[in-house]
Motif scaffolding. Sequence first.
Motif, PDB file in Angstrom:
ATOM      1  N   GLN A 134     -31.877   0.748 -13.900  1.00 35.40           N
ATOM      2  CA  GLN A 134     -31.182   0.048 -14.982  1.00 35.40           C
ATOM      3  C   GLN A 134     -30.127  -0.897 -14.406  1.00 35.40           C
ATOM      4  O   GLN A 134     -29.942  -2.001 -14.887  1.00 35.40           O
ATOM      5  N   ALA A 135     -29.434  -0.418 -13.367  1.00 32.07           N
ATOM      6  CA  ALA A 135     -28.413  -1.259 -12.734  1.00 32.07           C
ATOM      7  C   ALA A 135     -28.242  -0.767 -11.313  1.00 32.07           C
ATOM      8  O   ALA A 135     -28.519   0.399 -11.015  1.00 32.07           O
ATOM      9  N   SER A 136     -27.764  -1.663 -10.416  1.00 31.39           N
ATOM     10  CA  SER A 136     -27.465  -1.220  -9.066  1.00 31.39           C
ATOM     11  C   SER A 136     -26.255  -1.975  -8.552  1.00 31.39           C
ATOM     12  O   SER A 136     -26.005  -3.110  -8.962  1.00 31.39           O
ATOM     13  N   ALA A 137     -25.489  -1.313  -7.699  1.00 30.65           N
ATOM     14  CA  ALA A 137     -24.277  -1.920  -7.163  1.00 30.65           C
ATOM     15  C   ALA A 137     -24.239  -1.716  -5.654  1.00 30.65           C
ATOM     16  O   ALA A 137     -23.881  -0.634  -5.179  1.00 30.65           O
ATOM     17  N   PRO A 138     -24.601  -2.753  -4.864  1.00 32.15           N
ATOM     18  CA  PRO A 138     -24.461  -2.638  -3.412  1.00 32.15           C
ATOM     19  C   PRO A 138     -22.979  -2.693  -3.051  1.00 32.15           C
ATOM     20  O   PRO A 138     -22.255  -3.516  -3.613  1.00 32.15           O
ATOM     21  N   VAL A 139     -22.553  -1.825  -2.161  1.00 29.92           N
ATOM     22  CA  VAL A 139     -21.127  -1.773  -1.831  1.00 29.92           C
ATOM     23  C   VAL A 139     -20.920  -1.698  -0.319  1.00 29.92           C
ATOM     24  O   VAL A 139     -21.808  -1.284   0.416  1.00 29.92           O
ATOM     25  N   VAL A 140     -19.709  -2.121   0.097  1.00 29.20           N
ATOM     26  CA  VAL A 140     -19.271  -1.833   1.463  1.00 29.20           C
ATOM     27  C   VAL A 140     -18.159  -0.802   1.351  1.00 29.20           C
ATOM     28  O   VAL A 140     -17.481  -0.715   0.325  1.00 29.20           O
ATOM     29  N   LYS A 141     -17.985  -0.018   2.386  1.00 31.26           N
ATOM     30  CA  LYS A 141     -16.962   1.020   2.336  1.00 31.26           C
ATOM     31  C   LYS A 141     -16.010   0.840   3.505  1.00 31.26           C
ATOM     32  O   LYS A 141     -16.395   0.352   4.577  1.00 31.26           O
ATOM     33  N   ALA A 142     -14.760   1.234   3.284  1.00 29.13           N
ATOM     34  CA  ALA A 142     -13.786   1.152   4.359  1.00 29.13           C
ATOM     35  C   ALA A 142     -12.701   2.183   4.128  1.00 29.13           C
ATOM     36  O   ALA A 142     -12.577   2.708   3.022  1.00 29.13           O
ATOM     37  N   ALA A 143     -11.990   2.513   5.180  1.00 28.33           N
ATOM     38  CA  ALA A 143     -10.879   3.449   5.049  1.00 28.33           C
ATOM     39  C   ALA A 143      -9.578   2.704   5.352  1.00 28.33           C
ATOM     40  O   ALA A 143      -9.406   2.162   6.445  1.00 28.33           O
ATOM     41  N   PHE A 144      -8.706   2.615   4.355  1.00 26.86           N
ATOM     42  CA  PHE A 144      -7.385   2.014   4.529  1.00 26.86           C
ATOM     43  C   PHE A 144      -6.346   3.130   4.448  1.00 26.86           C
ATOM     44  O   PHE A 144      -6.649   4.247   4.021  1.00 26.86           O
ATOM     45  N   ALA A 145      -5.103   2.754   4.810  1.00 26.40           N
ATOM     46  CA  ALA A 145      -4.003   3.701   4.599  1.00 26.40           C
ATOM     47  C   ALA A 145      -2.789   2.906   4.099  1.00 26.40           C
ATOM     48  O   ALA A 145      -2.641   1.716   4.415  1.00 26.40           O
ATOM     49  N   THR A 146      -1.969   3.542   3.317  1.00 27.51           N
ATOM     50  CA  THR A 146      -0.727   2.883   2.898  1.00 27.51           C
ATOM     51  C   THR A 146       0.259   2.968   4.060  1.00 27.51           C
ATOM     52  O   THR A 146       0.004   3.637   5.067  1.00 27.51           O
ATOM     53  N   ARG A 147       1.387   2.307   3.873  1.00 28.19           N
ATOM     54  CA  ARG A 147       2.374   2.335   4.956  1.00 28.19           C
ATOM     55  C   ARG A 147       2.848   3.760   5.211  1.00 28.19           C
ATOM     56  O   ARG A 147       3.226   4.116   6.312  1.00 28.19           O
TER      57      ARG A 147
END
Lengths: 221, 405
Positions: B93-106
């Motif tokens: 019905q629908a698809s969402a290709p994504v990239v993933k990453a890990a960030f951190a706050t200060r």
Amino acid sequence: MTAIVATERLTKRYGTTVTALDDVSIEIRRGEFAAIVGRSGSGKSTLMNILGCLDAPTSGSVAIGGRQVDYTDRSALVHLRRTAIGFVFQQFNLIPNLTAEENVEYPLLFNYRERGERTERARALLERVGLPERASHYPAELSGGEQQRVAIARALVHDPLIVLADEPTGNLDSKTSTDILELLRELNRDRQTTFVVVTHDRECESLFDRTIGMVDGRVVA
Amino acid sequence: MMAKWLEYARIAGRQALRKRARLLLTALGIAIGVAAVVGIVSLGEGIRCQSVAMIEEQSDLALIEVTAGLHGGTIVPITASKTASIASLPHVQASAPVVKAAFATRQQTYLGVVGGRWDEMVAVFDPVLHQGRGYRAGSADAVIGRDLADQLLRYEGIRPGDTFGVLVREYGESGLPEDREGDLAAVGILQERDDALDTAVLMDAATVTALAGERDTYDAVYVRVDSPENVFSVVEGIEGLGLNANGAFEEIESVNNLMDVVILVLSSFTGISLVVGALMIVNTMIISVFERMREIGITMAVGASQSDVVGLILLECLYIGIIGGLIGDLMGIGFAAIINTVGRSLILDRLGANFAGFAEADITLITPQILAAGMLIAVLLSLLAGIYPALKAARLNPVEAIRQM
């Protein structure tokens, strides 16, 4: 007349000591009404079983309808029993849970005949042996003589070349015995069916075309 | 030929009906075995069905996460052409290709970042905004999951509308960490949804790659299937592309695998009673052949071949099998009903409150397949049991058989 059954030096041994048949060569002609007489143990029944393709000889050969019987070919033996041979036993040997009519048509079941044809033939034969009103009776409801008449109808239903009757009167009183033998004789005359009848009472010998005597496995004149 | 066998069937039926009590008792022997198997399998099927229903209720079955596959030791990456193939699979019905990453706050709060198009995210996840708005393409907008938003507010005072700094940890040539910095704008907070999105940061893919490094493949594709029934066919399509598919459907797979084993083991134990039933048939038929020896001899004398005799005896066994199968199926249905009423409270006590879903529903399930299998087992076992007696009958010497009194 041509021979419908011919045996050539027929021998049957059980083990090494018992010789039931010893060098028997006989000929039964087409349409013949033949008796085999002899004491018990003289080899009459053994001969009948071999002629009827139920048992195999130790040596010698049998020809039925002009053809050698191959006793090693089981399906050929079944075919002969199905088409060429009718049996009448001393014990009547009807199937107890089938009616007289069903017993008569029983052999036709293995001959793959249509039901209509089977019923028609069975009815006609039951009438011929004098039991038209007994068609739906079970063997237990019939007298010994009646059971044997049903058995005779069963032996004739597939128009065999030869009917083998092994002491057909052995379990019947003398009056009924005479009736049964006379019925067989009539059927032989009317239908030109060949009969070989084993008997040990010599009273009715006059009915037969020929009497073959047996003693200790041999044919005597 | 057919007519001939119908006639044989009639004759064999007459023979079987001669000793009705014996026929019924013999059939009952096989029926009890069939009933036990039908009852046990229906219990297994019922539990399987309930467990699957529970999984369906508690998780989002129609969502599939596609990740890179492994084929013969090489990684199959999610390229743009693969995402197009996924989107064009039937039932997607629908698809969402994504990239993933890990960030951190200060202050070193971990941020799991998922980068994709907002409209595609909406189509796949149907997110409801608690506060604020969705992110715009090409911007530094971030939509934050509810649990993560609570945490950021509590420990770092970040509110919707605020811009906050993030660090992307990378490693330089010396092997030492070199953190890259960037700024994100918290434009929206999602409503709590009890899934992985509660602790995620959603944002535009281009922004993620600008911070975390360019790449030419996707890390995952989220796929929305039109209905849960079609999940397995979509999974097959995805695996056909050489990619991996993960999701709640895997739980159903493992429940199915588990129940297959449980049912197999339980039914083989109950199947022992079938062996007993089959031995009863062997016994009955041997006695029956012995009693009718003379009749069998006469039948052969009037022209029956050995195979005719075998056929007649096996037909009798067929009747025993059919009657046994019918009675067994009926008894099995009754057995299942008993398990359902008596056994349910017992089972519920043991399983505890987590399995409350079982309380309203039937814990046994009789399907036409189970009943058909019961019938098939009864018929096959009866025929199998008849082989020895039938051969015994066919090998009788007619001369000796007729001589029997």
